[in-house]
Each structure stands twice: as structure tokens, then as C-alpha cells.
Write a protein that holds these residues in place. Structure first.
Motif, PDB file in Angstrom:
ATOM      1  N   LEU A 246       0.833  -1.212   0.000  1.00 50.95           N
ATOM      2  CA  LEU A 246       0.000   0.000   0.000  1.00 50.95           C
ATOM      3  C   LEU A 246       0.865   1.259   0.000  1.00 50.95           C
ATOM      4  CD1 LEU A 246      -2.924  -0.969   2.405  1.00 50.95           C
ATOM      5  CD2 LEU A 246      -2.983  -0.753  -0.099  1.00 50.95           C
ATOM      6  N   THR A 247       1.982   1.236   0.735  1.00 52.72           N
ATOM      7  CA  THR A 247       2.885   2.384   0.754  1.00 52.72           C
ATOM      8  C   THR A 247       3.482   2.613  -0.632  1.00 52.72           C
ATOM      9  OG1 THR A 247       3.427   1.917   3.070  1.00 52.72           O
ATOM     10  CG2 THR A 247       4.936   3.357   1.867  1.00 52.72           C
TER      11      THR A 247
ATOM     12  N   ILE B 203       3.679   5.708  -5.604  1.00 56.40           N
ATOM     13  CA  ILE B 203       3.544   5.733  -7.057  1.00 56.40           C
ATOM     14  C   ILE B 203       2.351   6.611  -7.452  1.00 56.40           C
ATOM     15  CG2 ILE B 203       3.006   4.323  -9.093  1.00 56.40           C
ATOM     16  CD1 ILE B 203       4.693   2.095  -7.848  1.00 56.40           C
ATOM     17  N   GLY B 204       1.265   6.484  -6.732  1.00 58.62           N
ATOM     18  CA  GLY B 204       0.079   7.320  -7.003  1.00 58.62           C
ATOM     19  C   GLY B 204       0.389   8.782  -6.800  1.00 58.62           C
ATOM     20  N   ALA B 205       1.138   9.098  -5.739  1.00 60.12           N
ATOM     21  CA  ALA B 205       1.494  10.497  -5.489  1.00 60.12           C
ATOM     22  C   ALA B 205       2.390  11.020  -6.594  1.00 60.12           C
ATOM     23  CB  ALA B 205       2.175  10.622  -4.144  1.00 60.12           C
ATOM     24  N   LEU B 206       3.318  10.205  -7.068  1.00 55.60           N
ATOM     25  CA  LEU B 206       4.199  10.621  -8.156  1.00 55.60           C
ATOM     26  C   LEU B 206       3.418  10.815  -9.461  1.00 55.60           C
ATOM     27  CD1 LEU B 206       7.350   8.386  -7.529  1.00 55.60           C
ATOM     28  CD2 LEU B 206       7.134  10.843  -7.160  1.00 55.60           C
ATOM     29  N   VAL B 207       2.479   9.934  -9.711  1.00 49.45           N
ATOM     30  CA  VAL B 207       1.655  10.076 -10.913  1.00 49.45           C
ATOM     31  C   VAL B 207       0.820  11.346 -10.834  1.00 49.45           C
ATOM     32  CG1 VAL B 207      -0.295   9.053 -12.185  1.00 49.45           C
ATOM     33  CG2 VAL B 207       1.609   7.616 -11.436  1.00 49.45           C
TER      34      VAL B 207
END
Length: 128
Positions: A109-110, A115-119
Motif C-alpha cells: 500500500l505504501t 507511485i500514485g502520489a508521483l503520478v
């Protein structure tokens, strides 16, 4: 016929050969009368030694029996303890497995969040 029961030309039949000689019988009786009290004393001493040995053997058997009973109790106790240990080991193993699963989930999850934050950050930077 056995060898002792055979008759030879120089020997007499067994019944005559085993008969005591008159001169020697008197000597044997005198010898046994002479050694009578000493022989009885020797036999009594030997009997006393045998009694002591037998009493010691009986004592050892009784001690061994007690040792075997104590060992039986210890064996039963160890058997019960090993069953409890096995149950506890299984519980600890399950807890460790769940801890590893939870740790893996948190790490995944981390990584997904990073990755979601970077995207999202890359998307927002393109919009500008």
C-alpha cells in the motif's frame, strides 16, 4: 550303555565297584567327625554371605522400582509439556505469518501510495 556302566575284563560291575572299602569308610567317618563343627561353621558363614547378597539385591530391586516409577511420572509430565509446547508453537507460527502478511500489505500500500502520489504530481506538473 554309557562308558561308566560298561564292564571290562579287569573291572568289577558298578554295584561292586562303588561299594566302600572297609578300611577307607572308617577314615572318612573319622575325618567328617573331626571337621564336623568346622564344616557346619563354614556352611553357616556361606549361608550368611548368601543372605547378605540377597538382601542387597532385593534392596537394589526396590530402589530400581522406585526409580522406574519416578521416571514414568517424569515421562508423562514431559509428554504433556511437549503437547502444550506444540500447541503454543503452532499459535506463534500463525501469529508470525499474520504479522508478515500485514507487513507485506502495508509495504504494498505504501508503494502504491508513493507511485500514485508521483503520478498525480506528474499530472499536475503537465497541466501547468
Amino acid at each position: 550303555m554309557s562308558a561308566s556302566g560298561r564292564l571290562s575284563s579287569t573291572s568289577k560291575p558298578n554295584s561292586q565297584a562303588s561299594a566302600p572299602r572297609p578300611g577307607r569308610a572308617g577314615a572318612n567317618e573319622q575325618q567328617s567327625k573331626k571337621n564336623g563343627p568346622e564344616t557346619v561353621k563354614q556352611v553357616e558363614d556361606q549361608v550368611e554371605e548368601v543372605v547378605i547378597v540377597m538382601q542387597d539385591n532385593i534392596r537394589k530391586v526396590l530402589i530400581r522400582g522406585d526409580d522406574l516409577a519416578a521416571m514414568q511420572k517424569k515421562t508423562e509430565s514431559l509428554n504433556a509439556s511437549s503437547a502444550m509446547f506444540q500447541q503454543t508453537a503452532v499459535k506463534v507460527e500463525r501469529l508470525a505469518w499474520w504479522r508478515d502478511v500485514k507487513t507485506t500489505i502495508v509495504l504494498v500500500l505504501t508503494v502504491v501510495a508513493v507511485i500514485g502520489a508521483l503520478v498525480v504530481a506528474a499530472y499536475l506538473l503537465r497541466l501547468r
